[in-house]
Design a protein around this motif. Structure first.
Motif, PDB file in Angstrom:
ATOM      1  N   LYS A  79      40.584  43.791  26.985  1.00 52.63           N
ATOM      2  CA  LYS A  79      39.524  44.775  27.233  1.00 52.63           C
ATOM      3  C   LYS A  79      39.343  45.010  28.726  1.00 52.63           C
ATOM      4  O   LYS A  79      39.428  44.085  29.522  1.00 52.63           O
ATOM      5  CB  LYS A  79      38.188  44.288  26.659  1.00 52.63           C
ATOM      6  N   ARG A  80      39.057  46.241  29.083  1.00 59.89           N
ATOM      7  CA  ARG A  80      38.767  46.592  30.471  1.00 59.89           C
ATOM      8  C   ARG A  80      37.339  46.218  30.831  1.00 59.89           C
ATOM      9  O   ARG A  80      36.431  46.331  30.011  1.00 59.89           O
ATOM     10  CB  ARG A  80      38.945  48.085  30.692  1.00 59.89           C
ATOM     11  N   GLY A  81      37.178  45.838  32.073  1.00 60.99           N
ATOM     12  CA  GLY A  81      35.854  45.521  32.579  1.00 60.99           C
ATOM     13  C   GLY A  81      35.900  45.352  34.081  1.00 60.99           C
ATOM     14  O   GLY A  81      36.903  45.682  34.727  1.00 60.99           O
ATOM     15  N   PHE A  82      34.816  44.849  34.626  1.00 63.54           N
ATOM     16  CA  PHE A  82      34.697  44.692  36.075  1.00 63.54           C
ATOM     17  C   PHE A  82      33.971  43.404  36.428  1.00 63.54           C
ATOM     18  O   PHE A  82      33.061  42.980  35.715  1.00 63.54           O
ATOM     19  CB  PHE A  82      33.900  45.857  36.682  1.00 63.54           C
ATOM     20  N   LYS A  83      34.370  42.818  37.526  1.00 62.18           N
ATOM     21  CA  LYS A  83      33.552  41.800  38.165  1.00 62.18           C
ATOM     22  C   LYS A  83      32.482  42.583  38.906  1.00 62.18           C
ATOM     23  O   LYS A  83      32.779  43.532  39.640  1.00 62.18           O
ATOM     24  CB  LYS A  83      34.386  40.973  39.142  1.00 62.18           C
ATOM     25  N   LEU A  84      31.234  42.220  38.721  1.00 59.53           N
ATOM     26  CA  LEU A  84      30.113  42.947  39.310  1.00 59.53           C
ATOM     27  C   LEU A  84      29.476  42.114  40.409  1.00 59.53           C
ATOM     28  O   LEU A  84      29.012  40.997  40.163  1.00 59.53           O
ATOM     29  CB  LEU A  84      29.078  43.270  38.230  1.00 59.53           C
TER      30      LEU A  84
END
Length: 175
Positions: A79-84
């Protein structure tokens, strides 16, 4: 948005779409953040300028650590995501952004950005321009208090139905 107390232009990875080390092209996600927060009611009338960056490269080539919000592309379990990251900034109080989430799924991208903006809008110092950036909120109240307020705002946004990433952007981002 070049000046005033607004969300500024969203800075993106200069190699987005062609960087061999990036898990995916972050360009469409930067565009959707731009379309949702620049010249929008929540993105204007803030205590001070607000900067967002989005990187595809694992090394954070768009220097998210020195921005109010920094996003670094990640893939977890396919799954795509981001470190925030949040609350970074340079002078007069140089601070690296603190990790808000190690993996924020793309579905929560706009909700998380809005939650951080809400905290900044409510808690930012409007009396002293030298201490009006978001990094000063955690300097005064502490990171744990900032995180708690962020999580409260994020829960309220989710309870109201969230802020879904437009399906057109999601489709284009998956190619």
């Amino acid at each position: 948005e070049a000046c005033s107390h607004t969300v500024r232009n969203v800075v993106g990875c200069p190699y987005a779409g062609i960087c061999g080390g990036a898990p995916f092209d972050v360009t469409p996600y930067g565009e959707i953040i731009t379309r949702n927060f620049l010249r929008a009611p929540l993105g204007s009338g803030l205590p001070r300028k607000f900067k967002i960056s989005i990187s595809g490269c694992p090394d954070g080539c768009a220097v998210g650590a020195i921005n109010d919000i920094g996003l670094v592309a990640r893939i977890r379990d396919g799954k795509r995501g981001f470190k925030l990251l949040a609350c970074g900034g340079t002078s007069p109080l140089t601070r690296s952004g603190r990790v808000m989430d190690e993996f924020l799924p793309v579905e929560d991208l706009l909700a998380a950005c809005e939650a951080i903006l809400r905290v900044f809008n409510a808690e930012g110092n409007r009396r002293d321009m030298r201490k009006a950036r978001m990094k000063w909120i955690i300097e005064v109240s502490g990171f744990d208090a900032f995180r708690a307020r962020y999580e409260k705002e994020l829960a309220e946004i989710r309870a109201a139905g969230g802020r879904p990433v437009m399906s057109r952007t999601t489709r284009r981002a998956s190619t």
